[in-house]
Design an enzyme around this catalytic site. Structure first.
Site, PDB file in Angstrom:
ATOM      1  N   ARG A 103      -8.608   3.673  85.731  1.00  0.00           N
ATOM      2  CA  ARG A 103      -9.389   2.994  84.971  1.00  0.00           C
ATOM      3  C   ARG A 103     -10.414   3.762  84.320  1.00  0.00           C
ATOM      4  NH1 ARG A 103     -13.313  -0.669  84.423  1.00  0.00           N
ATOM      5  NH2 ARG A 103     -12.758  -2.505  83.211  1.00  0.00           N
ATOM      6  N   LYS A 120     -19.334   5.600  86.629  1.00  0.00           N
ATOM      7  CA  LYS A 120     -20.240   4.374  87.771  1.00  0.00           C
ATOM      8  C   LYS A 120     -21.356   4.781  88.398  1.00  0.00           C
ATOM      9  CE  LYS A 120     -16.544   1.076  88.559  1.00  0.00           C
ATOM     10  NZ  LYS A 120     -15.404   0.576  89.134  1.00  0.00           N
TER      11      LYS A 120
HETATM   12  C1  PT1 Z   1     -12.632  -1.630  88.726  1.00  0.00           C
HETATM   13  C2  PT1 Z   1     -13.337  -2.138  87.934  1.00  0.00           C
HETATM   14  C3  PT1 Z   1     -12.650  -3.422  87.054  1.00  0.00           C
HETATM   15  N1  PT1 Z   1     -14.376  -1.975  87.352  1.00  0.00           N
HETATM   16  C4  PT1 Z   1     -10.793  -2.983  88.279  1.00  0.00           C
HETATM   17  N2  PT1 Z   1     -11.149  -3.735  87.354  1.00  0.00           N
HETATM   18  C5  PT1 Z   1     -15.075  -2.735  86.400  1.00  0.00           C
HETATM   19  N3  PT1 Z   1      -9.489  -3.362  88.773  1.00  0.00           N
HETATM   20  C6  PT1 Z   1     -14.583  -3.789  85.864  1.00  0.00           C
HETATM   21  C7  PT1 Z   1     -21.572   0.946  88.771  1.00  0.00           C
HETATM   22  O1  PT1 Z   1     -21.662   1.261  89.968  1.00  0.00           O
HETATM   23  O2  PT1 Z   1     -13.036  -0.586  89.464  1.00  0.00           O
HETATM   24  N4  PT1 Z   1     -11.499  -2.158  89.144  1.00  0.00           N
HETATM   25  N5  PT1 Z   1     -13.126  -3.866  86.132  1.00  0.00           N
HETATM   26  C8  PT1 Z   1     -16.745  -2.366  86.099  1.00  0.00           C
HETATM   27  N6  PT1 Z   1     -17.362  -2.541  87.031  1.00  0.00           N
HETATM   28  C9  PT1 Z   1     -18.623  -1.700  87.424  1.00  0.00           C
HETATM   29  C10 PT1 Z   1     -18.926  -1.856  88.858  1.00  0.00           C
HETATM   30  C11 PT1 Z   1     -19.068  -0.954  86.641  1.00  0.00           C
HETATM   31  C12 PT1 Z   1     -19.830  -0.812  89.361  1.00  0.00           C
HETATM   32  C13 PT1 Z   1     -19.976  -0.135  87.207  1.00  0.00           C
HETATM   33  C14 PT1 Z   1     -20.530  -0.131  88.419  1.00  0.00           C
HETATM   34  O3  PT1 Z   1     -22.239   1.639  87.819  1.00  0.00           O
END
Ligand code: PT1
Length: 266
Positions: free
Chosen positions: A238, A203
């Site tokens: 995850r 992230k």
């Molecule tokens: C998570 C999650 C998810 N993250 C759960 N499900 C994502 N339960 C998708 C960035 O800042 O943490 N928990 N499903 C992916 N989402 C992101 C959010 C991907 C922020 C990248 C960023 O780069």
């Protein structure tokens, strides 16, 4: 929990588009590498991503779920749509992962009807705009209170606490400093009496702190943050990089919890 994206635009560059055989192969490889859960998603929810309709989502997910019917580990479905929860559960999904904590129309009832465990995640705003101006007075207290209220909503809808997994939602309407504060406070969330899931893999806060602009090169930071979370009580990570995470966890566990012997391997 290994991430399998059947999306057009996954942030980490691993979106498998509509490629069903590739998604199935990725999931099987992750099981070989030591994943305990596979999380299937058809809607990118990274910052700035556009929503996907339940119809599109179901069309992308169902063939993959069907193709993984013989999988030896639970399949999780990453969705905010009630119709998708119902369809996925019917096809054999074992866990509902909802980044909107079942706030979508009909989601509480749909999830309760499936009888499946649910992941309730905190998010401020919507993926399309959540990173524009994240604001908290006390991020840990606010995320804690939000999750506490969502547990109550679940219990009122017939989803018992024992079937709930909580997630502070790293990267979802949070500045790098907010994300670091939440991770620092991981142990606090244990007081809500549920299992904890944390998603830090590749992230942008890792990029912000380390200076690594390329999401695909953030494995070291992802492992550091993931191990921190586990040491503070997270139950599920995850991740994109299953083999590497499993190796890191085996060493952490050998040191922190119990010596690794021939009879006592992960
Ligand atoms: C998570 C999650 C998810 N993250 C759960 N499900 C994502 N339960 C998708 C960035 O800042 O943490 N928990 N499903 C992916 N989402 C992101 C959010 C991907 C922020 C990248 C960023 O780069």
């Amino acid at each position: 929990m290994g991430i399998v994206n059947v999306t057009d635009d996954s942030f980490s560059g691993d979106g498998l588009k509509g490629d069903v055989p590739a998604a199935i192969a990725r999931a099987r490889q992750m099981v070989e590498q030591g994943a305990d859960i596979i999380d299937l998603g058809a809607e990118s929810t990274r910052p700035g991503a556009a929503p996907v309709s339940p119809e599109q989502e179901i069309a992308r997910l169902l063939p993959v779920i069907e193709g993984l019917k013989d999988l030896k580990i639970p399949l999780s479905v990453d969705t905010r749509h009630a119709a998708t929860m119902r369809a996925a559960a019917k096809a054999g999904a074992a866990l509902i992962n909802d980044i909107s904590a079942l706030e979508g129309e009909g989601s509480l009832a749909a999830a309760a009807e499936t009888g499946l465990p649910v992941v309730l995640m905190h998010m401020q705003g919507e993926p399309g705009s959540m990173q524009q101006a994240p604001h908290y007075v006390d991020v840990v207290a606010e995320v804690f209170d939000y999750l506490k209220h969502r547990i109550a909503a679940c219990e009122a809808a017939g989803i018992p606490r024992g079937r709930i997994i909580l997630d502070p939602g790293i990267g979802f309407g949070k500045t790098p400093a907010h994300n670091l504060s939440l991770l620092r406070a991981t142990a606090t969330f244990r007081h809500l009496g549920c299992a904890l899931l944390v998603g830090v893999s590749r992230k942008s806060f890792i990029g912000a702190v380390s200076g690594e602009g390329d999401a695909a090169r953030r494995l070291p930071g992802s492992l550091a943050a993931g191990l921190w979370a586990v040491a503070q009580g997270a139950d599920i990570l995850r991740v994109h990089d299953v083999a590497e995470t499993v190796q890191a966890l085996k060493i952490w566990r050998g040191i922190a919890v119990a010596p690794v012997t021939a009879r006592n391997v992960w």
